[in-house]
Enzyme design. Structure first.
Site, short mmCIF file in Angstrom:
data_model
loop_
_atom_site.label_atom_id
_atom_site.label_comp_id
_atom_site.label_asym_id
_atom_site.label_seq_id
_atom_site.Cartn_x
_atom_site.Cartn_y
_atom_site.Cartn_z
N PHE A 119 -62.49 38.31 -14.29
CA PHE A 119 -61.04 38.22 -14.50
C PHE A 119 -60.79 37.95 -15.97
O PHE A 119 -61.64 37.38 -16.65
CB PHE A 119 -60.49 37.07 -13.66
CG PHE A 119 -59.33 37.49 -12.79
CD1 PHE A 119 -59.55 38.14 -11.60
CD2 PHE A 119 -58.02 37.22 -13.17
CE1 PHE A 119 -58.49 38.52 -10.79
CE2 PHE A 119 -56.96 37.60 -12.38
CZ PHE A 119 -57.20 38.25 -11.18
N GLN A 240 -45.58 33.36 -19.15
CA GLN A 240 -46.55 34.44 -19.17
C GLN A 240 -45.93 35.73 -18.67
O GLN A 240 -45.34 35.77 -17.59
CB GLN A 240 -47.72 34.07 -18.27
CG GLN A 240 -48.76 35.16 -18.19
CD GLN A 240 -50.06 34.61 -17.63
OE1 GLN A 240 -50.22 34.48 -16.43
NE2 GLN A 240 -50.97 34.25 -18.50
N HIS A 242 -47.01 39.13 -17.33
CA HIS A 242 -48.22 39.77 -16.81
C HIS A 242 -48.26 41.20 -17.31
O HIS A 242 -47.25 41.90 -17.22
CB HIS A 242 -48.24 39.72 -15.30
CG HIS A 242 -49.59 40.03 -14.71
ND1 HIS A 242 -50.13 41.29 -14.75
CD2 HIS A 242 -50.50 39.25 -14.10
CE1 HIS A 242 -51.33 41.26 -14.18
NE2 HIS A 242 -51.57 40.03 -13.77
N LEU A 252 -46.25 43.07 -8.73
CA LEU A 252 -47.47 42.85 -9.50
C LEU A 252 -48.63 43.74 -9.08
O LEU A 252 -48.84 43.97 -7.89
CB LEU A 252 -47.91 41.39 -9.34
CG LEU A 252 -49.19 41.06 -10.10
CD1 LEU A 252 -48.90 40.81 -11.56
CD2 LEU A 252 -49.90 39.87 -9.49
N GLU A 255 -54.71 41.66 -12.05
CA GLU A 255 -55.72 41.85 -13.07
C GLU A 255 -57.08 42.16 -12.46
O GLU A 255 -57.96 42.72 -13.10
CB GLU A 255 -55.80 40.51 -13.81
CG GLU A 255 -56.50 40.51 -15.09
CD GLU A 255 -56.13 39.20 -15.79
OE1 GLU A 255 -54.95 39.06 -16.18
OE2 GLU A 255 -56.99 38.35 -15.90
N ARG A 286 -54.15 37.41 -21.07
CA ARG A 286 -52.93 38.14 -20.69
C ARG A 286 -51.94 38.32 -21.82
O ARG A 286 -51.33 39.39 -21.95
CB ARG A 286 -52.23 37.42 -19.55
CG ARG A 286 -52.98 37.61 -18.30
CD ARG A 286 -52.27 37.02 -17.14
NE ARG A 286 -53.10 37.29 -15.98
CZ ARG A 286 -52.93 36.75 -14.80
NH1 ARG A 286 -51.93 35.90 -14.61
NH2 ARG A 286 -53.72 37.05 -13.80
N HIS A 353 -43.98 36.51 -15.24
CA HIS A 353 -44.89 36.24 -14.14
C HIS A 353 -45.08 34.76 -13.85
O HIS A 353 -45.09 34.36 -12.69
CB HIS A 353 -46.23 36.87 -14.51
CG HIS A 353 -47.28 36.76 -13.46
ND1 HIS A 353 -47.10 37.21 -12.18
CD2 HIS A 353 -48.55 36.25 -13.49
CE1 HIS A 353 -48.21 37.00 -11.48
NE2 HIS A 353 -49.09 36.41 -12.25
N ARG A 398 -51.78 30.86 -19.63
CA ARG A 398 -52.65 30.62 -18.48
C ARG A 398 -53.65 31.74 -18.30
O ARG A 398 -53.33 32.91 -18.48
CB ARG A 398 -51.80 30.54 -17.22
CG ARG A 398 -52.62 30.60 -15.95
CD ARG A 398 -51.76 30.60 -14.72
NE ARG A 398 -51.17 31.89 -14.46
CZ ARG A 398 -51.46 32.65 -13.39
NH1 ARG A 398 -52.30 32.21 -12.48
NH2 ARG A 398 -50.89 33.81 -13.21
#
Ligand SMILES: Cc1cc2nc3c(=O)[nH]c(=O)nc-3n(C[C@H](O)[C@H](O)[C@H](O)COP(=O)(O)OP(=O)(O)OC[C@H]3O[C@@H](n4cnc5c(N)ncnc54)[C@H](O)[C@@H]3O)c2cc1C
Ligand code: SF4
Ligand code: SF4
Ligand code: FES
Lengths: 595, 236
Positions: A119, A240, A242, A252, A255, A286, A353, A398
């Site tokens: 990730f 954030q 995304h 969404l 990722e 991100r 996000h 994050r």
């Protein structure tokens, strides 16, 4: 209006991952606990999480919590509190294994252990190369987790108040928190929940933006309630975006798609992330990927008739892999993008996000606020966990999969701390102050009697447009300054919001109006905090704080390694130091962030 | 932008002011970006804030916005407006008491879910690490654990309409089989005992309405068949 009072040892507001995890702690300790939720627990937005939950189990390759900690500190752009980050990364294995024991249907490796995938931003050996750290149940990890937690609560006989909306925090003159007022949607009845411990787990507020991966119910109620009751909100400038929301729909695309080998391409078909992050490429952090995408679009290399999106390509993956590891994504792209990802790439744009900031807590889950010169004094009786809180493990940005982890770790620790405090502390409830419910009654009667006011739907839309334009992926000095004026204008409208439906029964117009009171607090906090932070850091990047040799990435470590605190009263800012000292290991000193 | 006008017929009932339910005809202008039925209903609510319905995720994972759409149960957020015959007739899920407009009281549905003890039971001492499960054993849970408790299936099932208090219904039985099929669960025989009853399981007459409406493509009938097989085998 007479208001019924119900007494509990503890009241938890929110039944997403964080609230349900905290509830297990309290129910299994045998305490009388009420869990209040706007929606049936498994409808909470944790259900939408796709990619996974981070833990350095090392099931398919070597991994260590210390590496995870380093990645998280680096991901946070050195704004994260290193004690909380160490706590979270060290606890990760324990809470993920507990979840497995509760029955979570994780995917499995051939040797029977939990399946893990790479990730963004998660690396081995202090940033060397991507590592498989995300524990996943296909691309439905949040769904599997939320249901497993709910099921465990059924076993523990937790007492749920479903489709109740908490309206305001109750504090007495010492500032102690004594519970909440809440409205039962089905009947319209208002009740005071009187508790010795109050835990907020109300989730995020992504609906302050126009384009968002968040559910309709993510309206920042916990933040609004806390702010109105005089609690500051921390680091609200950091949101954030995304990288991969479905263009147009906002839904969404995890990722995990890039973790399984997906590639971002511009109109020329170029894998452009190779230019921005030669090492981690599509799996960079991100904020880095989102800005690269916006740069591509701004420089004319976007796709489609309006050149306003880029493509996420998985056509080179085996169809079996897609159907096995990313079945939900296959479904989403068919349904919301009209594209079969086995054959054609998916159109994506950066989409709001996740909220890094929130109600300030320490790693024990206690809400903390400045008092008599000390920056972090626990507010008696008040705890928080999950996306509504700021511990601050995410700092300025994050890492994916660290949020589901945060729900488990801090849901549990808030629960444990509350259990301890309840056992050690006084047995009886402090008396409710006479005016405990006045704020709530005033809000309700204002709404009931408002004439010639502002339309709720239109006002919310106006707020979302202001946020999108003035506090988006890239930030500009002028736009931020104007944004503060604009959002205060919207706030004046919110004070006059009007509904036509006055029914007592399941009045969702009233619910939406009450939610708007919370959204606007979050929007103001975001805009004011963002305008004031004169550097670039993590998700907050300004045109007037560019990348220079003196200030790499526009970061100003001498002046801005500090947390923002925003107070609703007076629209006022304060700051407090970042915890650079971890619990047991050495501090990771700030350096330039490259992937 | 291209717009189009769409005709709706919506079930309305507010016990606070209506003596009985009525159907409201509304025409709505939609933009080309309003693709899903939920987008349309949200727009309707912007015009008339008294229309009540549940919604949250708008992507088919939370199970909030199940309703009866042109006679068939489904999720508004996953239904394309342009696939629907007009006027688009919206009613609450059938067979459950209506609270207001498109909102039904789901208590009986959840009671049945809870009645099958939907949680893992394993009496072994807790291992320090995860319990092991082979990928093949884990595959057995696919098609079972993904249920979003939307109730489209149970409220399309005639057996559930007649006996919502006695027949577990497709969603609950699917969940029951999810735990029976889990190699980590040790209470298969108690779970079968719990369903050994003329109503709880055996009211299913394999009419398959449930399979037809499940928005997640799950197959409760198949799971029910497997439970029935296990009962038979156990009986001999
Ligand atoms: C689409 C999507 C995918 C994601 N994927 C991942 C991922 O793969 N990995 C990861 O780590 N993170 C992921 N995240 C982030 C993560 O899912 C969220 O941060 C997290 O689930 C939030 O959980 P929570 O328990 O704090 O709040 P939520 O799950 O949002 O729950 C909030 C709860 O509070 C209740 N509530 C709110 N206000 C009130 C009120 N006034 N009165 C009563 N109840 C109230 C709600 O009913 C709900 O029960 C994702 C987020 C999104 C949007
Ligand atoms: S197959 Fe069984 S459960 Fe499904 S609709 Fe028919 S009777 Fe109901
Ligand atoms: S089985 Fe399908 S239709 Fe039935 S509740 Fe689950 S998701 Fe909904
Ligand atoms: S709104 Fe969540 S399933 Fe449709």
């Amino acid at each position: 209006m007479a208001v019924a009072v119900r007494k509990f040892d503890a009241v938890i507001v929110g039944a997403g991952g964080a609230g349900l995890r905290a509830a297990i702690q309290l129910s299994e300790a045998g305490l009388r606990t009420a869990v209040i939720s706007k929606v049936f627990p498994t409808r909470s937005h944790t259900v939408a999480a796709q990619g996974g939950v981070a833990a350095s189990l090392g099931n398919s390759e070597e991994d260590h919590w210390h590496w995870h900690m380093y990645d998280t500190v680096k991901g946070s752009d050195w704004l994260g509190d290193q004690d909380a980050i160490e706590f979270m990364c060290r606890k990760a294995n324990e809470v993920v294994i507990e979840l497995e024991h509760y029955g979570m249907p994780f995917d499995r490796l051939d040797n029977g252990r939990i399946y893990q995938r790479p990730f963004g931003g998660h690396m081995s050996n202090f940033g060397e190369k991507p590592v498989a750290r995300s524990c996943a149940a296909a691309d439905r990890t949040g769904h599997a987790m939320l249901h497993a937690l709910y099921q465990r609560n059924i076993k523990a006989n937790t007492h749920f108040f479903t489709e109740w909306m908490a309206l305001d925090l109750i504090r007495d003159e010492d500032g102690d928190v004594l519970g909440v007022t809440a409205l039962e949607m089905e009947t319209g009845e208002v009740v005071a929940f009187h508790a010795r411990a109050t835990i907020f787990a109300t989730g995020g507020a992504g609906r302050i933006y126009h384009s968002s991966t968040n559910a309709f119910i993510n309206t920042g109620d916990g933040l609004g309630m806390a702010a109105r009751a005089g609690i500051p909100l921390e680091d609200m400038e950091f949101w954030q975006f995304h990288p991969t929301g479905v263009a147009g729909a906002g839904v969404l695309i995890t990722e995990g798609v890039r973790g399984e080998g997906g590639i971002l391409r511009n109109a020329q078909g170029e894998r452009f992330m190779e230019r921005y992050a030669p090492n981690a490429k599509d799996l960079a952090s991100r904020d880095v990927v989102s800005r690269a995408m916006v740069t591509e679009i701004n420089e004319g290399r976007g796709c489609g008739p309006n050149k306003d999106f880029v493509l996420l390509d998985i056509t080179h993956l085996k169809p079996e892999t897609i159907m096995k590891r990313l079945p939900g994504i296959h479904e989403i792209s068919l349904r919301f993008a009209g594209v079969d990802p086995i054959r054609a790439p998916i159109p994506v744009v950066p989409t709001c996000h996740f909220q890094m900031g929130g109600i300030p807590i320490n790693y024990r889950g206690q809400v903390v606020a400045p008092k008599s010169g000390s920056p972090e004094v626990p507010v008696p009786g008040f705890y928080a966990a999950g996306e509504c809180s700021c511990s601050s493990v995410h700092g300025a940005n994050r890492l994916g999969t660290n949020s589901l982890l945060e729900l488990l770790v801090f849901g549990k620790s808030a629960g444990e701390t509350a259990v301890n405090d309840l056992r050690m502390g006084r047995r009886e409830h402090k008396p409710l102050p006479k005016e405990a419910i006045d704020r709530t009654l005033a809000r309700l009667s204002r709404l009931e009697n408002q004439k010639d006011g502002a339309d709720v739907h239109e006002t919310r839309l106006a707020m979302q447009r202001v946020m999108q334009k003035h506090a988006g992926v890239f930030r500009f000095k002028d736009l931020l300054e104007e944004g503060v004026t604009e959002i205060m204008k919207v706030a004046d409208q919110v004070k006059m919001a009007q509904i036509n439906d006055k029914s007592r029964v399941f009045n969702t117009a009233r619910i939406e109006a009450l939610e708007l009171d919370n959204l606007i607090e979050v929007a103001k906090a975001t805009m004011v905090s963002a305008e004031a932070r004169k550097e670039s850091r993590g998700a907050h990047v300004r045109d007037d704080a560019p990348d220079t040799p003196e200030h790499p990435d526009g970061r100003d470590d001498d002046n801005w390694i500090k947390h923002t605190l925003w107070y609703s009263e007076g629209n006022r800012l304060d700051y407090k130091p970042v915890h650079l000292d971890p619990l047991t290991v050495e501090s990771f000193p700030p350096k330039k962030r490259s992937y | 932008m291209e717009t189009r006008t769409v005709q709706f017929r919506i079930y309305r009932y507010d016990p606070d002011k209506d003596a009985k339910p009525w159907m409201q005809d509304i025409a709505l202008e939609l933009e080309s970006t309003d693709r899903k039925l939920l987008d349309a209903i949200v727009k309707l609510k912007a015009k008339d804030d008294s229309i009540a319905f549940r919604r949250s995720c708008r992507e088919g994972v939370c199970g909030s916005d199940a309703m009866n759409i042109n006679g068939k149960n489904g999720l508004a957020c996953l239904t394309d407006v342009d696939d629907l015959k007009q006027p688009i007739v919206l009613r609450p899920l059938p067979g459950l008491p209506v609270i207001r407009d498109l909102i039904v009281d789901m208590t009986q549905f959840f009671n049945q879910y809870h009645s099958i003890k939907p949680y893992l039971v394993n009496h072994d001492p807790l291992p320090e690490r995860e319990r092991l499960q082979s990928p093949e054993d884990r595959d057995e849970l696919d098609g079972l654990y993904e249920c979003i408790l939307c109730a489209c299936c149970s409220t399309a099932c005639p057996s559930f309409w007649w006996n919502p208090d006695k027949f577990v219904g497709p969603a609950g039985l699917l969940a029951a089989y999810r735990f029976i099929a889990d190699t980590r669960d040790q209470t298969t025989s108690e779970r079968l005992d719990n369903l050994e009853d003329p109503y709880r399981l055996f009211r299913c007459h394999t009419i398959m309405n449930c399979v037809d409406v499940c928005p997640k493509g799950l197959n409760p009938t198949k799971a029910i068949g497997k439970i029935k097989d296990m009962m038979m085998r156990r009986a001999v």
